[in-house]
Design a protein around this motif. Structure first.
Motif, PDB file in Angstrom:
ATOM      1  N   ARG A  95       0.894  -0.661  -0.033  1.00 39.67           N
ATOM      2  CA  ARG A  95       0.061   0.022   0.145  1.00 39.67           C
ATOM      3  C   ARG A  95       0.940   1.485  -0.195  1.00 39.67           C
ATOM      4  NH1 ARG A  95      -3.367  -2.919   3.914  1.00 39.67           N
ATOM      5  NH2 ARG A  95      -4.322  -4.067   3.612  1.00 39.67           N
ATOM      6  N   VAL A  96       2.048   1.443   1.065  1.00 44.46           N
ATOM      7  CA  VAL A  96       2.645   2.324   0.763  1.00 44.46           C
ATOM      8  C   VAL A  96       3.397   2.976  -0.281  1.00 44.46           C
ATOM      9  CG1 VAL A  96       4.829   3.638   2.125  1.00 44.46           C
ATOM     10  CG2 VAL A  96       3.008   2.269   3.217  1.00 44.46           C
TER      11      VAL A  96
ATOM     12  N   ASP B 207       1.221   3.685  -3.038  1.00 39.39           N
ATOM     13  CA  ASP B 207       0.272   5.188  -2.439  1.00 39.39           C
ATOM     14  C   ASP B 207       1.349   5.905  -2.721  1.00 39.39           C
ATOM     15  OD1 ASP B 207      -1.577   4.213  -1.639  1.00 39.39           O
ATOM     16  OD2 ASP B 207      -1.121   4.691   0.885  1.00 39.39           O
ATOM     17  N   ARG B 208       2.930   5.792  -3.563  1.00 37.53           N
ATOM     18  CA  ARG B 208       3.443   6.285  -3.567  1.00 37.53           C
ATOM     19  C   ARG B 208       4.170   6.533  -4.904  1.00 37.53           C
ATOM     20  NH1 ARG B 208       8.646   6.638   0.926  1.00 37.53           N
ATOM     21  NH2 ARG B 208       7.131   6.971   2.380  1.00 37.53           N
ATOM     22  N   ALA B 209       3.112   5.955  -5.950  1.00 42.34           N
ATOM     23  CA  ALA B 209       3.392   5.822  -7.034  1.00 42.34           C
ATOM     24  C   ALA B 209       3.730   5.009  -8.339  1.00 42.34           C
ATOM     25  CB  ALA B 209       3.199   7.632  -8.154  1.00 42.34           C
TER      26      ALA B 209
ATOM     27  N   GLN C  35       7.332   0.886  22.145  1.00 43.73           N
ATOM     28  CA  GLN C  35       7.877  -0.208  21.114  1.00 43.73           C
ATOM     29  C   GLN C  35       6.962  -1.175  20.420  1.00 43.73           C
ATOM     30  OE1 GLN C  35      10.530  -3.252  23.474  1.00 43.73           O
ATOM     31  NE2 GLN C  35      10.839  -4.858  21.868  1.00 43.73           N
ATOM     32  N   LEU C  36       6.081  -1.218  20.386  1.00 42.25           N
ATOM     33  CA  LEU C  36       5.131  -1.216  19.690  1.00 42.25           C
ATOM     34  C   LEU C  36       4.432  -0.768  18.107  1.00 42.25           C
ATOM     35  CD1 LEU C  36       3.635  -4.717  18.100  1.00 42.25           C
ATOM     36  CD2 LEU C  36       1.057  -3.857  19.517  1.00 42.25           C
ATOM     37  N   LYS C  37       5.329  -0.965  17.011  1.00 41.06           N
ATOM     38  CA  LYS C  37       4.282  -0.348  15.749  1.00 41.06           C
ATOM     39  C   LYS C  37       3.856  -0.261  14.806  1.00 41.06           C
ATOM     40  CE  LYS C  37       8.320  -0.646  13.930  1.00 41.06           C
ATOM     41  NZ  LYS C  37       8.997  -0.992  15.270  1.00 41.06           N
ATOM     42  N   MET C  38       2.311   0.304  14.729  1.00 36.84           N
ATOM     43  CA  MET C  38       1.684  -0.501  13.394  1.00 36.84           C
ATOM     44  C   MET C  38       1.737  -0.489  11.631  1.00 36.84           C
ATOM     45  SD  MET C  38      -1.624   0.237  15.952  1.00 36.84           S
ATOM     46  CE  MET C  38      -0.318  -0.548  16.599  1.00 36.84           C
ATOM     47  N   ARG C  39       1.401  -1.789  11.662  1.00 38.90           N
ATOM     48  CA  ARG C  39       2.313  -1.900  10.511  1.00 38.90           C
ATOM     49  C   ARG C  39       2.301  -0.965   9.316  1.00 38.90           C
ATOM     50  NH1 ARG C  39      -2.674  -7.244   9.470  1.00 38.90           N
ATOM     51  NH2 ARG C  39      -2.597  -7.284  11.270  1.00 38.90           N
TER      52      ARG C  39
ATOM     53  N   GLN D 285       6.430   2.170   6.680  1.00 36.51           N
ATOM     54  CA  GLN D 285       6.913   3.545   6.070  1.00 36.51           C
ATOM     55  C   GLN D 285       8.478   3.939   6.354  1.00 36.51           C
ATOM     56  OE1 GLN D 285       3.457   6.102   7.407  1.00 36.51           O
ATOM     57  NE2 GLN D 285       2.600   6.708   5.291  1.00 36.51           N
ATOM     58  N   ALA D 286       8.727   3.065   7.713  1.00 37.21           N
ATOM     59  CA  ALA D 286      10.251   3.739   7.926  1.00 37.21           C
ATOM     60  C   ALA D 286      11.109   2.147   7.110  1.00 37.21           C
ATOM     61  CB  ALA D 286      10.347   3.024   9.575  1.00 37.21           C
TER      62      ALA D 286
END
Length: 245
Positions: A28-29, A32-34, A209-213, A218-219
């Motif tokens: 998706r990322v 979304d960045r074409a 510490q827990l990151k969302m998907r 994105q990172a």
């Protein structure tokens, strides 16, 4: 890290494991960045987007991987992400807490998913990737696959299969460097992400510490966008830091 990649890079991408938590978010990322994305999974259930084209493959079936690669031969991607991995096995077998829990069949399954499957994708995709421009082949690994960082023990099959994957990444980087001067092969550590893989182990984590998907994806995309040949063979964290083997 290298200088940021041009805004138009990559011209196209392929994600193997696009139905999983991080793989779907990564797809998706990028879209979304074409970036046009070939998104693969066993079921064909991948994120819907006008720039996403699904394909099917089975991580444990080399013929299906070879067929997927062949379908991209005429227009190979500049970026490939292998987003497969299993900590708890499909039958519910958890990671071992002790060497007394080690089981040959469970270990073989962990290596099939975490090491051998990504290796077969590399076998069939790396030769297709362009030699005249920048390319990146990235696999999701884990910091717990770092031998020097291991202070707790346990999780024998998962740790060992990811450590083996990290070694393969180094091998591929050396070989790719002979033919793809602008290419890089890297392993990525996403941190602890809110996915099915980490669900049984989220209790007691320190705040933040827990990151969302999507945050993790994105990172990781930001890290990949800066990777160049001088980082080839490394295990790199979501924050851009290199993790010792």
């Amino acid at each position: 890290m290298s200088k940021p990649a041009p805004a138009h890079w990559p011209a196209s991408a392929a994600v193997f494991g696009a139905s999983g938590g991080i793989g779907a978010a990564f797809t998706r990322v990028l879209a979304d960045r074409a970036v046009p994305v070939r998104a693969g999974s066993r079921s064909g259930d991948v994120p819907r987007h006008h720039l996403v084209a699904p394909f099917t493959f089975d991580l444990t079936d080399e013929a299906s991987i070879a067929a997927a690669a062949a379908s991209m031969a005429n227009a190979p991607p500049e970026l490939v992400l292998v987003a497969s991995g299993a900590l708890t096995l499909d039958d519910g077998t958890p990671p071992e807490k002790s060497y007394k829990a080690m089981d040959a069949a469970a270990m073989a399954q962990a290596f099939a998913v975490n090491t051998i499957g990504p290796a077969l994708i590399a076998k069939h995709m790396l030769p297709l990737m362009p030699r005249d421009r920048r390319i990146v082949f990235a696999v999701l690994s884990a910091k717990v696959g770092s031998i020097s960082d291991n202070r707790l023990g346990g999780w024998h099959s998962y740790r060992a299969s990811k450590a083996a994957l990290n070694m393969l990444v180094k091998n591929w980087a050396i070989e790719l460097g002979r033919t793809h001067k602008q290419g890089a092969v890297v392993a990525l550590h996403p941190g602890t992400v809110e996915t099915r893989l980490s669900a049984p182990f989220q209790q007691g984590l320190p705040p933040g510490q827990l990151k969302m998907r999507r945050e993790a994806a994105q990172a990781l995309v930001d890290v990949v966008m800066q990777v160049g040949p001088d980082q080839s063979g490394l295990l790199i964290g979501w924050d851009g830091e290199v993790i010792a083997p």
